[in-house]
Design a protein around this motif. Structure first.
Motif, mmCIF file in Angstrom:
data_model
loop_
_atom_site.group_PDB
_atom_site.id
_atom_site.type_symbol
_atom_site.label_atom_id
_atom_site.label_comp_id
_atom_site.label_asym_id
_atom_site.label_seq_id
_atom_site.Cartn_x
_atom_site.Cartn_y
_atom_site.Cartn_z
ATOM 1 N N PRO A 121 0.844 -1.259 0.050
ATOM 2 C CA PRO A 121 0.175 -0.048 -0.024
ATOM 3 C C PRO A 121 0.884 1.321 0.238
ATOM 4 O O PRO A 121 0.122 2.437 -0.287
ATOM 5 C CB PRO A 121 -0.837 -0.175 1.229
ATOM 6 N N GLN A 122 2.046 1.061 0.265
ATOM 7 C CA GLN A 122 2.900 2.166 0.243
ATOM 8 C C GLN A 122 3.431 2.707 -1.260
ATOM 9 O O GLN A 122 4.158 3.623 -1.359
ATOM 10 C CB GLN A 122 4.145 2.099 1.193
ATOM 11 N N VAL A 123 3.374 1.681 -2.048
ATOM 12 C CA VAL A 123 3.953 1.952 -3.374
ATOM 13 C C VAL A 123 3.023 2.558 -4.310
ATOM 14 O O VAL A 123 1.809 1.888 -4.550
ATOM 15 C CB VAL A 123 4.477 0.505 -3.967
ATOM 16 N N GLY A 124 3.407 3.678 -4.873
ATOM 17 C CA GLY A 124 2.433 4.279 -5.913
ATOM 18 C C GLY A 124 2.865 4.038 -7.334
ATOM 19 O O GLY A 124 1.997 4.066 -8.287
ATOM 20 N N VAL A 125 4.195 3.725 -7.554
ATOM 21 C CA VAL A 125 4.681 3.555 -9.120
ATOM 22 C C VAL A 125 5.569 2.147 -8.949
ATOM 23 O O VAL A 125 6.644 2.010 -8.117
ATOM 24 C CB VAL A 125 5.584 4.777 -9.526
ATOM 25 N N ALA A 126 5.308 1.264 -9.991
ATOM 26 C CA ALA A 126 6.217 0.440 -10.253
ATOM 27 C C ALA A 126 6.948 0.418 -11.658
ATOM 28 O O ALA A 126 6.060 0.486 -12.434
ATOM 29 C CB ALA A 126 5.625 -1.008 -9.841
ATOM 30 N N CYS A 127 8.244 0.236 -11.771
ATOM 31 C CA CYS A 127 8.451 0.213 -13.115
ATOM 32 C C CYS A 127 9.434 -0.962 -13.375
ATOM 33 O O CYS A 127 10.216 -1.562 -12.520
ATOM 34 C CB CYS A 127 9.462 1.546 -13.368
ATOM 35 N N GLY A 128 9.693 -1.108 -14.952
ATOM 36 C CA GLY A 128 10.435 -2.347 -15.185
ATOM 37 C C GLY A 128 11.914 -1.951 -15.560
ATOM 38 O O GLY A 128 12.291 -0.752 -15.535
ATOM 39 N N ASN A 129 12.564 -3.120 -16.260
ATOM 40 C CA ASN A 129 13.847 -2.947 -16.421
ATOM 41 C C ASN A 129 14.143 -2.998 -18.113
ATOM 42 O O ASN A 129 13.855 -3.996 -18.654
ATOM 43 C CB ASN A 129 14.602 -4.278 -15.846
ATOM 44 N N PRO A 130 14.224 -1.752 -18.493
ATOM 45 C CA PRO A 130 14.515 -1.770 -20.092
ATOM 46 C C PRO A 130 16.098 -2.578 -20.147
ATOM 47 O O PRO A 130 16.981 -2.198 -19.802
ATOM 48 C CB PRO A 130 14.703 -0.318 -20.388
ATOM 49 N N LYS A 131 15.895 -3.318 -21.445
ATOM 50 C CA LYS A 131 17.052 -3.869 -21.841
ATOM 51 C C LYS A 131 17.474 -3.762 -23.319
ATOM 52 O O LYS A 131 16.590 -4.205 -24.066
ATOM 53 C CB LYS A 131 16.804 -5.524 -21.565
ATOM 54 N N PRO A 132 18.451 -2.960 -23.492
ATOM 55 C CA PRO A 132 18.639 -2.841 -25.139
ATOM 56 C C PRO A 132 19.056 -4.011 -25.947
ATOM 57 O O PRO A 132 19.709 -4.999 -25.475
ATOM 58 C CB PRO A 132 19.843 -1.519 -24.795
ATOM 59 N N VAL A 133 18.536 -4.066 -27.101
ATOM 60 C CA VAL A 133 19.023 -4.972 -28.036
ATOM 61 C C VAL A 133 20.100 -4.654 -28.750
ATOM 62 O O VAL A 133 20.703 -5.664 -29.774
ATOM 63 C CB VAL A 133 17.716 -5.557 -28.921
ATOM 64 N N ASN A 134 20.735 -3.573 -28.613
ATOM 65 C CA ASN A 134 21.852 -3.153 -29.571
ATOM 66 C C ASN A 134 23.236 -4.090 -29.170
ATOM 67 O O ASN A 134 23.384 -4.152 -28.175
ATOM 68 C CB ASN A 134 22.190 -1.690 -29.183
ATOM 69 N N GLU A 135 23.939 -4.524 -30.344
ATOM 70 C CA GLU A 135 24.963 -5.221 -30.389
ATOM 71 C C GLU A 135 25.859 -4.322 -29.822
ATOM 72 O O GLU A 135 26.151 -3.091 -30.092
ATOM 73 C CB GLU A 135 25.294 -5.877 -31.808
ATOM 74 N N LYS A 136 26.936 -4.792 -29.225
ATOM 75 C CA LYS A 136 28.334 -4.232 -28.521
ATOM 76 C C LYS A 136 29.278 -4.310 -29.645
ATOM 77 O O LYS A 136 30.610 -3.887 -29.219
ATOM 78 C CB LYS A 136 28.853 -4.826 -27.178
ATOM 79 N N THR A 137 28.949 -4.206 -31.084
ATOM 80 C CA THR A 137 30.045 -4.313 -32.124
ATOM 81 C C THR A 137 30.472 -3.001 -32.371
ATOM 82 O O THR A 137 31.499 -2.853 -33.068
ATOM 83 C CB THR A 137 29.670 -5.440 -32.972
ATOM 84 N N SER A 138 29.697 -1.966 -31.910
ATOM 85 C CA SER A 138 30.205 -0.673 -32.441
ATOM 86 C C SER A 138 29.974 0.220 -31.157
ATOM 87 O O SER A 138 29.776 -0.098 -29.911
ATOM 88 C CB SER A 138 28.994 0.022 -33.099
ATOM 89 N N LEU A 139 30.796 1.457 -31.210
ATOM 90 C CA LEU A 139 30.983 2.158 -29.961
ATOM 91 C C LEU A 139 29.920 2.666 -29.559
ATOM 92 O O LEU A 139 29.597 2.817 -28.234
ATOM 93 C CB LEU A 139 31.900 3.428 -30.370
#
Length: 223
Positions: free
Chosen positions: A74-92
């Motif tokens: 009851p104390q929580v007003g907002v819950a947010c998720g975890n964005p996971k980028p799909v970009n490859e690490k092959t570029s800077l």
């Protein structure tokens, strides 16, 4: 809310609405922007919980349920998720995107149990009534909603398992354009609410030790 759509969006939404009675479509002839659309939803949506998902994301199965379950407290007003980028690490740029969002998740997780979270992400749910209306022209609606909830005494919780896949910028031009927009949006939130949604900016004067403890992650991950 389909606001001044000139492509086939209206037809697609109507087809889905015809198949599922839970979908309520609202069509506007003139394009009025995202803030207007969110305000329409805040005013007309039914239920006790509103779930916001950015259009350019792909939620992992079970993410909605994980977020909504956080509001059992009851104390929580907002819950947010975890964005996971799909970009490859092959570029800077890809490495930079992965580093940025990795640090974002680390900060959220580190502050989760201290009641210091003050931002939302690309996917979040909020109790209806915490925010009745966004100011016209609000750029970062998620940040405004989170700051408003925080100022009213609500906790903001983060669930690292409630994942949503995103695709970050592919070029430095796109990256800096995105960051410029976000930074300007943060400045706007500070002007509207008197508080900064940026963690380190807020924490440096109020919780300096915890702020400095977050920084080594950048060097460890980038080494």
């Amino acid at each position: 809310v389909c606001s001044g759509c000139t492509d086939t969006t209206n037809n697609i939404v109507q087809q889905y609405a015809a198949k599922d009675s839970r979908i309520h479509a609202h069509f506007e002839e003139q394009r009025t922007g995202k803030t207007s659309a969110v305000n329409y939803i805040l005013k007309h949506a039914n239920g006790d919980i509103l779930l916001f998902v950015s259009a350019d994301t792909l939620p992992k199965k079970g993410t909605f349920a994980k977020l909504i379950s956080k509001l059992a407290d009851p104390q929580v007003g907002v819950a947010c998720g975890n964005p996971k980028p799909v970009n490859e690490k092959t570029s800077l740029v890809g490495k930079l995107v992965q580093l940025l969002w990795g640090f974002h998740g680390y900060v959220f997780e580190s502050l989760n149990d201290h009641g210091l979270a003050r931002h939302a992400t690309e996917i979040f749910c909020v109790r209806k009534g915490i925010v009745d209306k966004l100011p016209a022209g609000t750029i970062n609606d998620d940040a405004y909603i989170a700051i408003t909830a925080k100022k009213k005494g609500w906790l903001i919780k983060y669930d690292p398992q409630a994942q949503v896949f995103i695709h970050g910028p592919d070029s430095f031009q796109e990256y800096f354009q995105q960051r410029r927009r976000i930074i300007f949006g943060h400045y706007q939130i500070r002007k509207l609410t008197g508080e900064s949604p940026q963690y380190l900016v807020h924490m440096m004067p109020t919780h300096p030790l915890q702020a400095f403890r977050l920084l080594p992650w950048l060097f460890i991950k980038n080494s």
